[in-house]
Enzyme design. Structure first.
Site, PDB file in Angstrom:
ATOM      1  N   ASP A   1     -10.306  -3.855  -5.636  1.00 20.04           N
ATOM      2  CA  ASP A   1      -9.636  -3.010  -4.642  1.00 20.04           C
ATOM      3  C   ASP A   1     -10.240  -1.604  -4.694  1.00 20.04           C
ATOM      4  OD1 ASP A   1      -7.875  -1.501  -3.058  1.00 20.04           O
ATOM      5  OD2 ASP A   1      -6.163  -2.748  -3.619  1.00 20.04           O
TER       6      ASP A   1
ATOM      7  N   HIS B   1      -8.267  -4.882  -1.054  1.00 13.85           N
ATOM      8  CA  HIS B   1      -6.944  -4.360  -0.703  1.00 13.85           C
ATOM      9  C   HIS B   1      -6.142  -5.316   0.181  1.00 13.85           C
ATOM     10  CE1 HIS B   1      -4.318  -0.922  -1.030  1.00 13.85           C
ATOM     11  NE2 HIS B   1      -4.168  -0.811   0.273  1.00 13.85           N
TER      12      HIS B   1
ATOM     13  N   SER C   1       0.832  -1.189   0.000  1.00 12.38           N
ATOM     14  CA  SER C   1       0.000   0.000   0.000  1.00 12.38           C
ATOM     15  C   SER C   1       0.879   1.257   0.000  1.00 12.38           C
ATOM     16  CB  SER C   1      -0.961  -0.052   1.201  1.00 12.38           C
ATOM     17  OG  SER C   1      -2.004   0.877   1.072  1.00 12.38           O
TER      18      SER C   1
END
Length: 212
Positions: free
Chosen positions: A154, A185, A104
């Site tokens: 996502d 995610h 991320s």
């Protein structure tokens, strides 16, 4: 350029082994990916920095003004600082290879360092990166292995931006693999296996990061 530019942890590996830098996601810290990194590269020395930006108490590597809206000046600052941190550790350790793993926000700072210093990492794993801008790669990524992992649903990283990032990296010569899953995610087992394969299949002899 300092080994102590960030609060960080180091897990020593085998002498002369690879150096694996791991970069956490928003709100986590230098502990998030240590055991994960050890699982993926058992003999490597791990270096895990903590992001130096606080977003309402959540650690990040660079500032943003909204979801997917980056403070590009701060990203440039963070990229230069992180590249110096990585170089300092590489120069001190003289590893057989240099690997990067980010999730991320950690994947985003890793990607930005790869753009700025394409010779620094021999292999990089970008887990759920979001690059909403057109990167300017400062050189060639030829010979560099990059894995992008992504979820088709996502909500943070739209699949079309993942595909666009893949195209940018390929255009600059990188050996790119994309590993998808049908979720969001979160990190799923197929991503973990793909990352393990990438590090196992990147011989130290192919690396050029140690020579300058």
């Amino acid at each position: 350029m300092s080994k102590d530019a960030y609060i960080h942890k180091v897990l020593p590996g085998s002498p002369g082994s690879a150096l694996l830098f791991v970069f956490h996601g928003t709100g986590a810290d230098e502990n998030q990916l240590l055991s994960f990194g050890r699982e993926l590269a058992p003999s490597a020395t791990l270096v895990s920095p903590r992001g130096d930006v606080s977003e309402q108490g959540a650690a990040r590597f660079f500032r943003r003004t909204g979801e997917g809206v980056y403070d590009m000046d701060d990203l440039a600052r963070a990229t230069a600082k992180m590249a110096g941190f990585v170089k300092a550790h590489v120069e001190a350790a003289k590893p057989s290879a240099v690997f990067g793993l980010g999730y991320s926000n950690g994947a985003n700072i890793l990607a930005s360092v790869v753009f700025a210093e394409p010779g620094l990492f021999d292999a990089a794993v970008l887990m759920h990166p979001l690059i909403p801008f057109e990167p300017q790669v400062q050189g060639s990524l030829a010979g560099r292995r990059i894995l992008i992992t992504a979820g088709r649903r996502d909500p943070i990283c739209p699949p079309n931006l993942t595909t666009r990032l893949e195209a940018y990296l390929r255009a600059d010569g990188a050996d790119v693999t994309v590993e998808w899953h049908d979720g969001g995610h979160e990190v799923r087992p197929n991503e973990i296996e793909a990352a393990r394969r990438l590090f196992a299949l990147t011989p130290a002899s192919e690396g050029g990061a140690k020579n300058g």
